[in-house]
Scaffold this active site. Structure first.
Site, PDB file in Angstrom:
ATOM      1  N   ASN A 125       0.829  -1.197   0.000  1.00  0.00           N
ATOM      2  CA  ASN A 125       0.000   0.000   0.000  1.00  0.00           C
ATOM      3  C   ASN A 125       0.866   1.250   0.000  1.00  0.00           C
ATOM      4  O   ASN A 125       2.061   1.197  -0.282  1.00  0.00           O
ATOM      5  CB  ASN A 125      -0.916  -0.002   1.226  1.00  0.00           C
ATOM      6  CG  ASN A 125      -0.130   0.112   2.518  1.00  0.00           C
ATOM      7  OD1 ASN A 125       0.895  -0.534   2.691  1.00  0.00           O
ATOM      8  ND2 ASN A 125      -0.598   0.942   3.432  1.00  0.00           N
TER       9      ASN A 125
ATOM     10  N   CYS B 139       2.074   2.901   2.415  1.00  0.00           N
ATOM     11  CA  CYS B 139       3.133   2.942   3.431  1.00  0.00           C
ATOM     12  C   CYS B 139       3.842   1.609   3.612  1.00  0.00           C
ATOM     13  O   CYS B 139       4.542   1.414   4.600  1.00  0.00           O
ATOM     14  CB  CYS B 139       2.555   3.423   4.762  1.00  0.00           C
ATOM     15  SG  CYS B 139       1.795   5.050   4.657  1.00  0.00           S
TER      16      CYS B 139
ATOM     17  N   GLU C 267       3.022  -1.426   4.494  1.00  0.00           N
ATOM     18  CA  GLU C 267       2.780  -2.398   5.561  1.00  0.00           C
ATOM     19  C   GLU C 267       1.644  -3.367   5.246  1.00  0.00           C
ATOM     20  O   GLU C 267       1.482  -4.369   5.937  1.00  0.00           O
ATOM     21  CB  GLU C 267       2.508  -1.702   6.899  1.00  0.00           C
ATOM     22  CG  GLU C 267       1.085  -1.208   7.101  1.00  0.00           C
ATOM     23  CD  GLU C 267       0.830   0.163   6.501  1.00  0.00           C
ATOM     24  OE1 GLU C 267      -0.157   0.815   6.886  1.00  0.00           O
ATOM     25  OE2 GLU C 267       1.618   0.577   5.646  1.00  0.00           O
TER      26      GLU C 267
END
Length: 953
Positions: free
Chosen positions: A581, A583, A585
Site C-alpha cells: 500500500n 506505506c 505495511e
C-alpha cells in the site's frame, strides 16, 4: 557574565574541556556564602559563550567563530587558575571572574569583555537590591480586554493568574511566573478575549524547549479556548461574557452535543438512540490532561467536528463519538461504546486517522488503505484512476499495481499502433492524487508499484527525478519496486536480467517463488531465440545499482519484495499479493474484481511497559478489545466502490500495529542499538501476535469464520511463524533469521484449525505519524528522530523535546539552557556533548547515530510474527552505494517483506533559532490577532517525502 553563576544571556554551546582544563578538576571554588564546591571548567565556557552571543548573536558564521574562540580562552583561563591556586587548590569565585575578564581583554575581545563587565555589575546590584525592587520590575501596564458582547473591561490579573496556575498544577519543572511573564510580553491594549487565551497558549508553547512539561501546560490552555468555543456553540445559554470562561461539565454538555450534531447532520441519527446520560457519566474529563500541545492542536485543526470554523467537539466527546460509531451494530452497544472509549481515552490503543475522522458520521469511511490492480486497457486504466479519486475523497491511502499495463513499444491490436507504456498514465494518476486531497483534510497520497521484469522499469526508476521531460515525471506520487527473489539471486551471482512487456508474459504477474523462476526462465529462452517482440537483456547488478542510486537521489522507488509477501501470505489459496500500500505495511490480494482494504489501529507500547518489561495482562486486554473494534470497522464501513466492499467482506483483514516502541525501550533502559532491543522487538511482537490471533479466534466463535477461511494457511494450522519454512523452501540461501519462540503456539494452532479465524490478516505496523502525536509517544517502531527538533506537519511547526532524556539529565544536574543550546547546535544529538555520560549517549542515540543493521535486525525479529508487513524506515547518516547495497541485501536475506523511506542525515536540520533576540532578551512584540490565529489554527502542508509524512496515519 559571571562564571559559576546562572547567567541570563542567550545560550551558546559550551566548548568541551581541553586536557589542560581536565587537569585542574581537583580545584575547589570558594563561593560568596563561604560554601566550597568542585571547580567546573565548563561553567567558564558557558559564561564566555553567553557573553559572545549577547554581542554577536547566534548566526551560523558567528557560531563557528565563537566556538573556536571560547575553546582557546577557556584553555588560557584554566591554566592561569591552576598557577594562581598553587598548593592550596582553592580559589575565590571573584578571582575566577577576574581571570575571565582579563583573558577577554588580553585577547582583544573588548566588546565581549565590556558585556561581561556590565553583566557582573548588574548581578551585583541584583544581589544588593531589596525583594520589593525585583517584584516591582515584574509589574506591567494596565491593559483593556474586549469581551464578545463588545464591552471593554480591565484585564483581570487575578483570573489570568488563576488560569495559568490551573494549567501548571501538578506538573514538575514548570513555573507559573515564567508563563505569566511570557504572556505579559505578548499583550497589547484592546485585545479580544479569545486573543488573550491564544496569547497564553503561545507563551507556554515557547517554553517547551526548556521544559517538556510545558507541552501539557499549553495543551491545557488550548483546552480552555476549545471549551469556550465548543460549549458556547452547543449551549448558547451557557455563554458568559467574562474573563472567567464557561463552567459547564461534560455530563451537561455531551447529550446536547450529540443531539445538536445529529440535527445538523454531522452525526448518524443512530448515535442519538444511545443512552446518552449513561455515556456522559462514563466520560473521564481528567483524561484531557493526557494531551500534549502537539496532540491537542492536531485534533483541533483536523479532527474535531466544526461548523463555520467553530469547533464544537471536546476531546472526550470526540473519543466517545468514535467509540459509539464503532459500537453502533453491537447488541449491547452502550456497554461496548464505553469499553471502546476507555481504551481510546487511556491512549492504550488508537484507531487510524480515517476511523477518527469519520466514525459515527453519515459517511463512515473508516478504512486506511486500499490496494488496486490496474487493467491493461483504457477502460481498466481510467476506471482505476476514477477509483483512486473516490477512495481518496474519504481519506484513504492508495497502492496501485501497474505491472499488467503493457510496456513502451508493445503492440496495440485495436489500432495496430505502439503503446506509450506505463509512464503517461502514471502522470495522470499523480495529478489525480493532488486534485482529490482526502476531503480537504490531508494530502491525497498514492504509491505506484511495478515489478522488476517490466520493460518500463528503467523509466519507472526516473519518475521522481527533477531533471528530464516533465511530462514523464511524477513529482508527488510515491513509487516502489516489486522485486522477485529471482532478481536478487541474479544480482548476487552477477548474472543477466531480462525485461519483458506483460502483454507477452501475462502469467508472470500471478506467479511467485519457484513457479515464477521456472516460467521466467522459459520466457528468457524464448527471448534468446528472438520469439519475443519486446524484451531487453541487461546486467542485473547494473539495474540494482540504478535502483539504489535513485533511492538515494530521490527517495524512490522503495524496495519491496514480492516473494516473501506471497509465500507467507495466509491467503495464497485464493489470490496473489501484487503490491503493498501507500506505506508498505499492507500485503493483501488484489485482482480486477477485488480492491484490497485494510483497517488499522495501533497499540501504544509505552503504556504497556514497565521497567521490568511488558505488562502482559494489560496487553491481552488491549489487544482483545482492539481486535473487536477493528473487526467492527469492516461491517460499518462506507465503501465508495463495490470492489472494495466485496473484498473486505470476503476476507475481513485488519492490521493491528504498534507505536511507542522507542519509549518502551527508554522505560526499560535498553539502547535501540543492542541485542536486548532486538530481543524485545521479538518477544513483544510475539505477545501481541499471540493475543491478536487468539482474539480473532474468539470472534470467529462468536460471529463466524471469514468466508474464505477454508484452504488458507490458517486452516492448515500454519501460523505466521510457520510460514517462514515456506519462504525458506523457495530460497537458495539460508535465511538470516532467529526462529525462537516463548509462548504456547501449539495450543493456539489447534484452536485456529478447530474454530477458525474471523480475519484473514491481523497484524500490520503502520507509520502512525499522526496518531502517535495525538498520544504523545514516539511513532511506530522508529528510533528517536532527534532529541530536540522542530516538527512540521499540516498543523504547523512544533518544538519536540525528548522528555525521557530531560528527566534523566535533570536527575544528574545536567539540564539547563546550555544543554538546550547544545542539542540545537549538534542537531539533537548527544554524541558530541562531552559532559553527557556514556550510558545516556547510548540510550538516547538518535536515528542517524544508530547503525541501520540494528533497525533491520529488530524488524526481522518482528516480521516472523506478522502476517502482513511493517512500514520500515531506514536511517543512514552518510550513505554511499556500498553501504546501501549491503543494507538492502541484508533486509532481503533477513526475510523482510518491505522497506519504506530511506532517510539520510543530509536532508535533516534542527531549528536552531530561539525565542530570544541576539541581545539575550525575549521578543516582546505584541501578538497581533491575525498572527496568533494563523500560528494556532492555520494548517501547513507537509512534503510527501517529509520524515513526518502523515499520508497513511
Amino acid at each position: 557574565m559571571a562564571a559559576h553563576t546562572s547567567p541570563s544571556f542567550s545560550p551558546q554551546p559550551p566548548v568541551p574541556m581541553s586536557s589542560e582544563a581536565e587537569a585542574v578538576t581537583a580545584l575547589r571554588v570558594v563561593r560568596r556564602d563561604g560554601a566550597v564546591s568542585p571547580f567546573d571548567a565548563n561553567k567558564i565556557s558557558v559564561a564566555i559563550s553567553k557573553a559572545f552571543v549577547a554581542v554577536e548573536g547566534t548566526g551560523a558564521e558567528a557560531s563557528a567563530r565563537i566556538h573556536e574562540s571560547v575553546r582557546k580562552l577557556t584553555s588560557q583561563i584554566v591554566g592561569a587558575l591552576e598557577r594562581r591556586a598553587g598548593g592550596s587548590r582553592t580559589i575565590e569565585i571573584e578571582d575566577i571572574q577576574d581571570q575571565v575578564e582579563l583573558a577577554l581583554m588580553r585577547s582583544g575581545e573588548h566588546k565581549i569583555a565590556r558585556a561581561y563587565v556590565l553583566y557582573r555589575e548588574e548581578r551585583s546590584k541584583q544581589r544588593q537590591a531589596a525583594p520589593e525592587v525585583a517584584a516591582a520590575a515584574t509589574s506591567s501596564p494596565a491593559y483593556k480586554v474586549k469581551l464578545p458582547d463588545g464591552r471593554v473591561e480591565p484585564l483581570d490579573d487575578a483570573q489570568l493568574l488563576k488560569t495559568i496556575e490551573a494549567a501548571c498544577a501538578g506538573l514538575e519543572g514548570v513555573s507559573v511566573q515564567e508563563v505569566l511573564s511570557e504572556v505579559r510580553r505578548n499583550l497589547y491594549d484592546g485585545l479580544q478575549l479569545k486573543e488573550l487565551g491564544l496569547a497564553q497558549v503561545m507563551s507556554a508553547r515557547t517554553l517547551v524547549e526548556k521544559e517538556p512539561n510545558y507541552a501539557y501546560v499549553s495543551a491545557r490552555l488550548l483546552l480552555n479556548l476549545l471549551r469556550n468555543e465548543a460549549i458556547g456553540f452547543i449551549m448558547p445559554a451557557a455563554q458568559q461574557n467574562t474573563q472567567a470562561g464557561i463552567n459547564v461539565s461534560y455530563a451537561e454538555y455531551f447529550p446536547e452535543y450529540v443531539k445538536k450534531a445529529v440535527e445538523m447532520q454531522f452525526l448518524d441519527r443512530e448515535l442519538g438512540a444511545f443512552d446518552l446520560p449513561r455515556l456522559a457519566a462514563a466520560l473521564k474529563p481528567e483524561n484531557d490532561g493526557k494531551f500534549q500541545f502537539l496532540g491537542l492542536q492536531t485534533l483541533y485543526d483536523r479532527y474535531f467536528l466544526h461548523k463555520g470554523g467553530i469547533r464544537f467537539e471536546l476531546p472526550q466527546a470526540f473519543l466517545m463519538r468514535v467509540s459509539m460509531g464503532l459500537a453502533i451494530r453491537e447488541l449491547d452497544r452502550d456497554a461496548r461504546a464505553i469499553e471502546f472509549y476507555n481504551l481510546l481515552s487511556s491512549f492504550d490503543f488508537m484507531c487510524s486517522t480515517p476511523t477518527l475522522f469519520n466514525a459515527g458520521t453519515l459517511r463512515p469511511q473508516l478504512s486506511s488503505c486500499f490496494l488496486t490492480t490496474i487493467g491493461d486497457d483504457l477502460d481498466g486504466i481510467f476506471k482505476s484512476i476514477k477509483d483512486n479519486a473516490l477512495l481518496s475523497k474519504y481519506a484513504g491511502g492508495l497502492g496501485n499495481d501497474w505491472t499488467p499495463v503493457r510496456g513502451l513499444g508493445s503492440h496495440i491490436a485495436g489500432t495496430n499502433g505502439q503503446s506509450q507504456g506505463v509512464v503517461p498514465f502514471l502522470k495522470v494518476a499523480n495529478d489525480t492524487a493532488i486534485a482529490v486531497n482526502q476531503g480537504g483534510k490531508r494530502k491525497g497520497a498514492v504509491c505506484a508499484y511495478l515489478e522488476t521484469w517490466h520493460i518500463d522499469v528503467e523509466e519507472f526508476l526516473d519518475l521522481r527525478k527533477n531533471t528530464g521531460d516533465d511530462r514523464r515525471r511524477t513529482h508527488d506520487m510515491n513509487t516502489a519496486n516489486w522485486i522477485p527473489d529471482l532478481f536478487m539471486e541474479r544480482v548476487e551471482k552477477d548474472a543477466s536480467w531480462t525485461l519483458f512487456s506483460p502483454d507477452e508474459t501475462p502469467d508472470l504477474h500471478d506467479l511467485f517463488g519457484n513457479a515464477f523462476a521456472e516460467r521466467y526462465a522459459f520466457y528468457e529462452a524464448k527471448a534468446q531465440k528472438g520469439e519475443m517482440k519486446v524484451s531487453k537483456s541487461i546486467r542485473a547488478v547494473d539495474l540494482w545499482r540504478k535502483m539504489i542510486s535513485m533511492l538515494f537521489e530521490t527517495g524512490h522507488p522503495w524496495i519491496t519484495f514480492k516473494d516473501p509477501c506471497n509465500l507467507r501470505s495466509p491467503q495464497q489459496h485464493i489470490g496473489v499479493v501484487h503490491s503493498s500500500n501507500l506505506c508498505t505495511e499492507i500485503t493483501l490480494n488484489t485482482n480486477a474484481k477485488e480492491i484490497a482494504v485494510c483497517n488499522l489501529g495501533s497499540v501504544n507500547m509505552a503504556n504497556h511497559t514497565t521497567p521490568d518489561g511488558l505488562d502482559e495482562v494489560r496487553i491481552k486486554k488491549t489487544v482483545t478489545t482492539a481486535m473487536r473494534m477493528l473487526d467492527n470497522v469492516i461491517d460499518i464501513n462506507f465503501y465508495t466502490v463495490p470492489e472494495a466492499r466485496n473484498s473486505n467482506l470476503r476476507h475481513r483483514p485488519v492490521g493491528m500495529g504498534v507505536m511507542g516502541f522507542q519509549d518502551a525501550l527508554y522505560t526499560m533502559r535498553i539502547p535501540f542499538a543492542s541485542e536486548a532491543a532486538a530481543k524485545f522487538a521479538d518477544t513483544s511482537m510475539e505477545l501481541i501476535s499471540y493475543h491478536a490471533i487468539a482474539a480473532s479466534v474468539e470472534l470467529a466463535a462468536e460471529r463466524g469464520r471469514y468466508p474464505t477461511f477454508e484452504g488458507s494457511l490458517w486452516s492448515k494450522g500454519i501460523l505466521p511463524i510457520d510460514s517462514i519454512s515456506i519462504l525458506q523452501k523457495n530460497r537458495s540461501h539460508l535465511l538470516n533469521l532467529d526462529l525462537s519462540s516463548t509462548l504456547d503456539w501449539n495450543g493456539l494452532r489447534k484452536k485456529v484449525v478447530e474454530i477458525g479465524m474471523r480475519n484473514s490478516n491481523t497484524l500490520a505496523i503502520a507509520p502512525t505519524a499522526t496518531i502517535s502525536n495525538i498520544c504523545g509517544v514516539t511513532q511506530s517502531i522508529e528510533p528517536t528522530y532527534q532529541n530536540l527538533y522542530v516538527k512540521s506537519n499540516m498543523s504547523g511547526d512544533f518544538t519536540v523535546v525528548n522528555a525521557s532524556l530531560v528527566h534523566d539529565l535533570k536527575a544528574r544536574g545536567l539540564w539547563d539552557e546550555v544543554m538546550v543550546s547544545d542539542l540545537k547546535y549538534f542537531d539533537g544529538s548527544l554524541g558530541r556533548i562531552e559532559r553527557i555520560p556514556e550510558d545516556l549517549r547510548e540510550l538516547y542515540a538518535t536515528s542517524f547515530e544508530i547503525e541501520p543493521t540494528w533497525i533491520v535486525q529488530s524488524a526481522a525479529r518482528r516480521q516472523k510474527w506478522i502476517d502482513q508487513a511493517q512500514s520500515l524506515n531506514l536511517y543512514i547518516a552518510q550513505p554511499n552505494g556500498k553501504k546501501l547495497d549491503a543494507l538492502y541485501r541484508e533486509a532481503w536475506h533477513a526475510g523482510l517483506k518491505t522497506t519504506y523511506y530511506l532517510r539520510s542525515s543530509s536532508a535533516t536540520h534542527v531549528e536552531k533559532s530561539t525565542v530570544k533576540r541576539t541581545d539575550g532578551k525575549l521578543n516582546a512584540v505584541a501578538v497581533a490577532p491575525a498572527a496568533v490565529a494563523a500560528a494556532v489554527a492555520a494548517p501547513k502542508q507537509c512534503a510527501i517525502d517529509d520524515p513526518e509524512c502523515e499520508a497513511c496515519q
